[in-house]
Scaffold this motif. Structure first.
Motif, PDB file in Angstrom:
ATOM      1  N   ILE A  14       1.126  -1.136  -0.089  1.00 13.20           N
ATOM      2  CA  ILE A  14      -0.048   0.096   0.046  1.00 13.20           C
ATOM      3  C   ILE A  14       0.785   1.885  -0.056  1.00 13.20           C
ATOM      4  O   ILE A  14       1.967   1.457   0.826  1.00 13.20           O
ATOM      5  CB  ILE A  14      -0.754  -0.581   1.556  1.00 13.20           C
ATOM      6  N   VAL A  15       0.987   2.236  -1.130  1.00 10.98           N
ATOM      7  CA  VAL A  15       1.753   3.718  -1.368  1.00 10.98           C
ATOM      8  C   VAL A  15       0.764   4.568  -1.155  1.00 10.98           C
ATOM      9  O   VAL A  15      -0.545   4.920  -1.361  1.00 10.98           O
ATOM     10  CB  VAL A  15       2.205   2.988  -2.472  1.00 10.98           C
ATOM     11  N   TYR A  16       0.898   5.488   0.695  1.00 15.78           N
ATOM     12  CA  TYR A  16       0.356   6.342   0.663  1.00 15.78           C
ATOM     13  C   TYR A  16       1.121   7.307  -0.378  1.00 15.78           C
ATOM     14  O   TYR A  16       2.380   8.003  -0.180  1.00 15.78           O
ATOM     15  CB  TYR A  16       0.638   6.493   2.437  1.00 15.78           C
ATOM     16  N   THR A  17       0.279   8.312  -0.801  1.00 15.74           N
ATOM     17  CA  THR A  17       0.545   9.830  -1.347  1.00 15.74           C
ATOM     18  C   THR A  17      -0.192  10.971  -1.080  1.00 15.74           C
ATOM     19  O   THR A  17      -1.368  10.880  -0.392  1.00 15.74           O
ATOM     20  CB  THR A  17       0.111   9.795  -2.779  1.00 15.74           C
ATOM     21  N   GLU A  18       0.414  11.824  -1.267  1.00 18.02           N
ATOM     22  CA  GLU A  18       0.061  12.858  -0.826  1.00 18.02           C
ATOM     23  C   GLU A  18      -1.304  13.399  -2.497  1.00 18.02           C
ATOM     24  O   GLU A  18      -1.539  12.474  -3.300  1.00 18.02           O
ATOM     25  CB  GLU A  18       0.904  14.162  -1.098  1.00 18.02           C
ATOM     26  N   LYS A  19      -1.939  14.056  -1.057  1.00 19.77           N
ATOM     27  CA  LYS A  19      -3.746  13.986  -2.483  1.00 19.77           C
ATOM     28  C   LYS A  19      -3.186  15.274  -3.735  1.00 19.77           C
ATOM     29  O   LYS A  19      -2.552  16.207  -3.048  1.00 19.77           O
ATOM     30  CB  LYS A  19      -4.510  14.995  -1.528  1.00 19.77           C
ATOM     31  N   PRO A  20      -3.027  14.889  -4.633  1.00 19.07           N
ATOM     32  CA  PRO A  20      -3.034  14.947  -5.933  1.00 19.07           C
ATOM     33  C   PRO A  20      -3.363  16.743  -6.011  1.00 19.07           C
ATOM     34  O   PRO A  20      -4.889  16.839  -5.685  1.00 19.07           O
ATOM     35  CB  PRO A  20      -3.255  14.627  -7.391  1.00 19.07           C
ATOM     36  N   GLN A  21      -3.416  17.791  -6.532  1.00 18.19           N
ATOM     37  CA  GLN A  21      -4.110  19.032  -6.226  1.00 18.19           C
ATOM     38  C   GLN A  21      -4.928  19.189  -7.614  1.00 18.19           C
ATOM     39  O   GLN A  21      -5.678  19.614  -7.763  1.00 18.19           O
ATOM     40  CB  GLN A  21      -2.830  19.846  -6.168  1.00 18.19           C
ATOM     41  N   ASP A  22      -4.120  19.190  -8.804  1.00 17.58           N
ATOM     42  CA  ASP A  22      -4.815  18.813  -9.932  1.00 17.58           C
ATOM     43  C   ASP A  22      -5.384  18.327 -10.713  1.00 17.58           C
ATOM     44  O   ASP A  22      -4.552  18.065 -12.399  1.00 17.58           O
ATOM     45  CB  ASP A  22      -3.806  20.474 -10.638  1.00 17.58           C
ATOM     46  N   GLU A  23      -4.649  16.949 -10.580  1.00 16.38           N
ATOM     47  CA  GLU A  23      -4.622  15.446 -11.225  1.00 16.38           C
ATOM     48  C   GLU A  23      -5.873  15.284 -10.139  1.00 16.38           C
ATOM     49  O   GLU A  23      -6.623  15.202  -8.799  1.00 16.38           O
ATOM     50  CB  GLU A  23      -3.670  14.853 -11.148  1.00 16.38           C
ATOM     51  N   GLU A  24      -6.580  14.501 -11.029  1.00 18.65           N
ATOM     52  CA  GLU A  24      -7.623  13.571 -10.633  1.00 18.65           C
ATOM     53  C   GLU A  24      -6.874  12.024  -9.754  1.00 18.65           C
ATOM     54  O   GLU A  24      -5.541  11.379 -10.592  1.00 18.65           O
ATOM     55  CB  GLU A  24      -8.474  12.445 -12.431  1.00 18.65           C
ATOM     56  N   PRO A  25      -6.860  11.886  -8.705  1.00 16.18           N
ATOM     57  CA  PRO A  25      -5.935  11.099  -7.710  1.00 16.18           C
ATOM     58  C   PRO A  25      -6.040   9.118  -9.156  1.00 16.18           C
ATOM     59  O   PRO A  25      -4.310   9.470  -8.491  1.00 16.18           O
ATOM     60  CB  PRO A  25      -7.090  10.686  -6.967  1.00 16.18           C
ATOM     61  N   GLU A  26      -6.081   8.801  -9.254  1.00 20.19           N
ATOM     62  CA  GLU A  26      -5.999   7.587 -10.156  1.00 20.19           C
ATOM     63  C   GLU A  26      -5.098   7.676 -10.956  1.00 20.19           C
ATOM     64  O   GLU A  26      -4.062   7.257 -11.025  1.00 20.19           O
ATOM     65  CB  GLU A  26      -7.654   6.710 -10.840  1.00 20.19           C
ATOM     66  N   ALA A  27      -5.567   8.825 -11.545  1.00 21.79           N
ATOM     67  CA  ALA A  27      -4.637   8.580 -12.847  1.00 21.79           C
ATOM     68  C   ALA A  27      -3.121   9.456 -12.154  1.00 21.79           C
ATOM     69  O   ALA A  27      -2.199   8.438 -12.760  1.00 21.79           O
ATOM     70  CB  ALA A  27      -5.058  10.525 -13.766  1.00 21.79           C
ATOM     71  N   TYR A  28      -2.792  10.210 -11.330  1.00 22.26           N
ATOM     72  CA  TYR A  28      -1.579  10.362 -10.622  1.00 22.26           C
ATOM     73  C   TYR A  28      -1.212   9.408  -9.929  1.00 22.26           C
ATOM     74  O   TYR A  28       0.281   9.372  -9.349  1.00 22.26           O
ATOM     75  CB  TYR A  28      -1.992  10.930  -9.217  1.00 22.26           C
ATOM     76  N   HIS A  29      -1.861   8.406  -9.630  1.00 29.05           N
ATOM     77  CA  HIS A  29      -1.540   7.372  -8.810  1.00 29.05           C
ATOM     78  C   HIS A  29      -0.570   6.213 -10.291  1.00 29.05           C
ATOM     79  O   HIS A  29       0.424   5.713  -9.982  1.00 29.05           O
ATOM     80  CB  HIS A  29      -2.504   6.265  -7.769  1.00 29.05           C
TER      81      HIS A  29
ATOM     82  N   PRO B  68       8.819  12.227  -4.489  1.00 32.04           N
ATOM     83  CA  PRO B  68       8.048  13.241  -3.734  1.00 32.04           C
ATOM     84  C   PRO B  68       7.043  12.586  -4.411  1.00 32.04           C
ATOM     85  O   PRO B  68       6.044  12.046  -5.078  1.00 32.04           O
ATOM     86  CB  PRO B  68       8.467  14.846  -5.469  1.00 32.04           C
ATOM     87  N   GLY B  69       6.192  13.134  -2.946  1.00 31.69           N
ATOM     88  CA  GLY B  69       4.796  12.817  -2.829  1.00 31.69           C
ATOM     89  C   GLY B  69       4.556  11.620  -2.640  1.00 31.69           C
ATOM     90  O   GLY B  69       2.992  11.848  -1.475  1.00 31.69           O
ATOM     91  N   VAL B  70       5.554  10.284  -2.594  1.00 32.23           N
ATOM     92  CA  VAL B  70       5.321   9.554  -1.534  1.00 32.23           C
ATOM     93  C   VAL B  70       5.335   9.397  -0.123  1.00 32.23           C
ATOM     94  O   VAL B  70       6.519  10.045   0.152  1.00 32.23           O
ATOM     95  CB  VAL B  70       6.124   7.827  -2.144  1.00 32.23           C
TER      96      VAL B  70
END
Length: 127
Positions: A44-59, A104-106
């Motif tokens: 399970i990889v916890y990431t920062e919440k993306p600001q300008d992108e859909e979460p799944e696309a960011y993941h 970065p972001g992870v």
């Protein structure tokens, strides 16, 4: 006088037995996971919440940066968490876990665990 009978391997039960053994060996070999998959485990990889992108696309983009392609990322991705936390679960090798944890972001990478509930008759029942 002895009559010599012509022995044919192809018409004997030995051939059938040989074919059955070969068939089962092939089936057993197909059921054994490959060494590439056996080193992978669900993380399970916890990431920062993306600001300008859909979460799944960011993941997928984050995962693709380690796996090399978007197709490989989509194949490895098991679930994308979007509501209470931002992150995803994916099958990764130990080397991939090390690489992705440095991005970065992870925020954190932890192994997924399946917990067994200890319930049953008389155990933990609410009165």
């Amino acid at each position: 006088m002895h009559r010599r009978t012509k022995f044919s391997f192809f018409s004997s039960p030995s051939l059938i037995l040989l074919l059955l053994v070969v068939f089962f060996v092939i089936k057993m070999a197909e059921s054994v996971p490959s060494t590439a998959d056996s080193s992978k485990s669900v993380q399970i990889v916890y990431t920062e919440k993306p600001q300008d992108e859909e979460p799944e696309a960011y993941h997928i983009r984050t995962l693709a940066s380690v796996l090399g392609s978007e197709d490989a990322a989509k194949e490895a991705l098991i679930y994308s968490y979007k509501t209470a936390a931002s992150g995803f679960s994916a099958k990764l090798t130990p080397e991939q876990v090390e690489q992705i944890s440095k991005l970065p972001g992870v925020l954190q990478v932890v192994p997924s665990k399946t917990l067994q509930l200890h319930t049953g008759p008389g155990i933990g029942r609410l009165h």
